[in-house]
Scaffold this motif. Structure first.
Motif, short mmCIF file in Angstrom:
data_model
loop_
_atom_site.label_atom_id
_atom_site.label_comp_id
_atom_site.label_asym_id
_atom_site.label_seq_id
_atom_site.Cartn_x
_atom_site.Cartn_y
_atom_site.Cartn_z
N GLY A 8 37.95 40.08 44.04
CA GLY A 8 39.31 40.59 44.18
C GLY A 8 39.52 41.96 43.59
N HIS A 87 36.48 32.66 41.39
CA HIS A 87 37.88 32.98 41.04
C HIS A 87 38.37 34.16 41.88
CE1 HIS A 87 41.53 33.16 38.82
NE2 HIS A 87 41.28 34.34 38.28
N LEU A 88 39.47 33.94 42.59
CA LEU A 88 40.06 34.95 43.47
C LEU A 88 41.22 35.61 42.76
CD1 LEU A 88 40.19 32.70 46.68
CD2 LEU A 88 38.28 34.11 45.85
N LEU A 91 45.18 36.82 45.04
CA LEU A 91 44.94 36.33 46.39
C LEU A 91 45.92 36.89 47.40
CD1 LEU A 91 43.46 34.41 48.34
CD2 LEU A 91 44.98 32.58 47.55
N ARG A 97 39.85 38.27 53.17
CA ARG A 97 39.91 36.87 52.78
C ARG A 97 38.95 35.98 53.57
NH1 ARG A 97 45.37 38.39 53.49
NH2 ARG A 97 46.54 38.62 51.54
N ILE A 100 36.19 33.64 52.02
CA ILE A 100 36.50 32.47 51.19
C ILE A 100 35.93 31.20 51.79
CG2 ILE A 100 38.36 31.10 50.16
CD1 ILE A 100 40.08 33.65 50.15
N ILE A 107 36.99 26.58 43.68
CA ILE A 107 37.71 27.81 43.99
C ILE A 107 39.01 27.83 43.22
CG2 ILE A 107 38.87 29.18 45.76
CD1 ILE A 107 36.83 28.17 47.76
N THR A 108 39.18 28.85 42.38
CA THR A 108 40.43 29.07 41.66
C THR A 108 41.03 30.39 42.15
OG1 THR A 108 39.38 30.24 39.81
CG2 THR A 108 39.52 27.85 39.64
N ALA A 109 42.33 30.54 42.00
CA ALA A 109 42.98 31.76 42.47
C ALA A 109 44.24 32.02 41.66
CB ALA A 109 43.33 31.64 43.95
N ASP A 110 44.60 33.30 41.57
CA ASP A 110 45.89 33.67 41.00
C ASP A 110 46.59 34.63 41.94
OD1 ASP A 110 44.82 36.21 40.58
OD2 ASP A 110 44.56 35.95 38.44
N VAL A 125 41.91 26.10 48.04
CA VAL A 125 42.02 26.40 46.62
C VAL A 125 42.14 25.13 45.80
CG1 VAL A 125 43.42 27.56 44.86
CG2 VAL A 125 43.05 28.66 47.08
N LEU A 128 45.35 26.72 41.60
CA LEU A 128 46.14 27.93 41.81
C LEU A 128 46.95 28.21 40.55
CD1 LEU A 128 47.28 30.18 43.69
CD2 LEU A 128 49.11 28.55 44.26
#
Length: 220
Positions: A8, A87-88, A91, A97, A100, A107-110, A125, A128
């Protein structure tokens, strides 16, 4: 295989506090720094996708920060790195994207203030992270997300996967005051992911660890 790979945004930040001005790397760099401080033996992969800048004002007295970012100034080719956790970062603002779907592992994302989050991406995800400042409809996000949504603030978190919902609050004595909160969300996510690597199955214990450890780091 890496322990964690970060995908990211990487930013070059200009940070002001009313007295001084300094330059620093942010976004991806904040997560990397927190992970290294937690455990310098971690194998961390880095795949910046978007390079940007941010102007940030930090009000230490009120434990607040204000930012004006320009996140997508330059695009980089995605380098997929086999990892236990992927870790994204930001996002909702990522310019690429499609990769993915090729990721294995957790898979984690913020997210960050800016473009609306494309909820159709959330079915991939597992965790999140979203702050109370950025969340419009918690139940809507829970419904769209494959795993857990972690709604966090400086005082605690509400977590849900659609079947279970839990809340955790920091003791009043641990609520952060008179400190530099820059990167607090990145540190929080890093602490949570570090707990995941230890095969911690109780999400409530992971949240508790993330809040307590984030507070310790910010108070240093």
């Amino acid at each position: 295989m890496k322990d964690i790979t970060l995908y990211g945004h990487l930013t070059i930040d200009t940070i002001l506090d009313g007295k001084t001005e300094k330059k620093a790397l942010g976004s991806m760099a904040n997560v990397w720094k927190a992970l290294v401080e937690l455990d310098s033996s971690l194998e961390i992969g880095l795949s910046p996708i978007d390079i940007g800048q941010a102007l940030i004002y930090v009000d230490t007295k009120s434990a607040q920060r204000y930012a004006k970012p320009t996140l997508n100034l330059k695009k980089c080719e995605v380098n997929i790195i086999p990892s236990k956790i992927n870790h994204l970062i930001y996002l909702n603002e990522m310019s690429e994207r499609d990769f993915i779907t090729s990721l294995d592992g957790i898979i984690t994302a913020d997210v960050c203030p800016g473009r609306p989050l494309m909820k159709e991406m959330l079915h991939m995800v597992d965790y999140l992270f979203i702050s109370d400042e950025e969340c419009d409809d918690f139940s809507d996000l829970v419904e769209a997300t494959k795993g857990w949504v972690i709604l966090h603030s400086s005082t605690g978190s509400v977590i849900s996967n659609g079947e279970e919902e839990h809340s955790w609050n920091l003791p009043e004595s641990d609520i952060i005051k008179d400190v530099n909160v820059l990167g607090a969300g990145d540190i929080f996510a890093s602490c949570f992911m570090y707990k995941l690597l230890g095969q911690e199955q109780d999400v409530r214990k992971s949240i508790e660890f993330a809040h307590i450890k984030t507070t310790e780091i910010l108070k240093k």
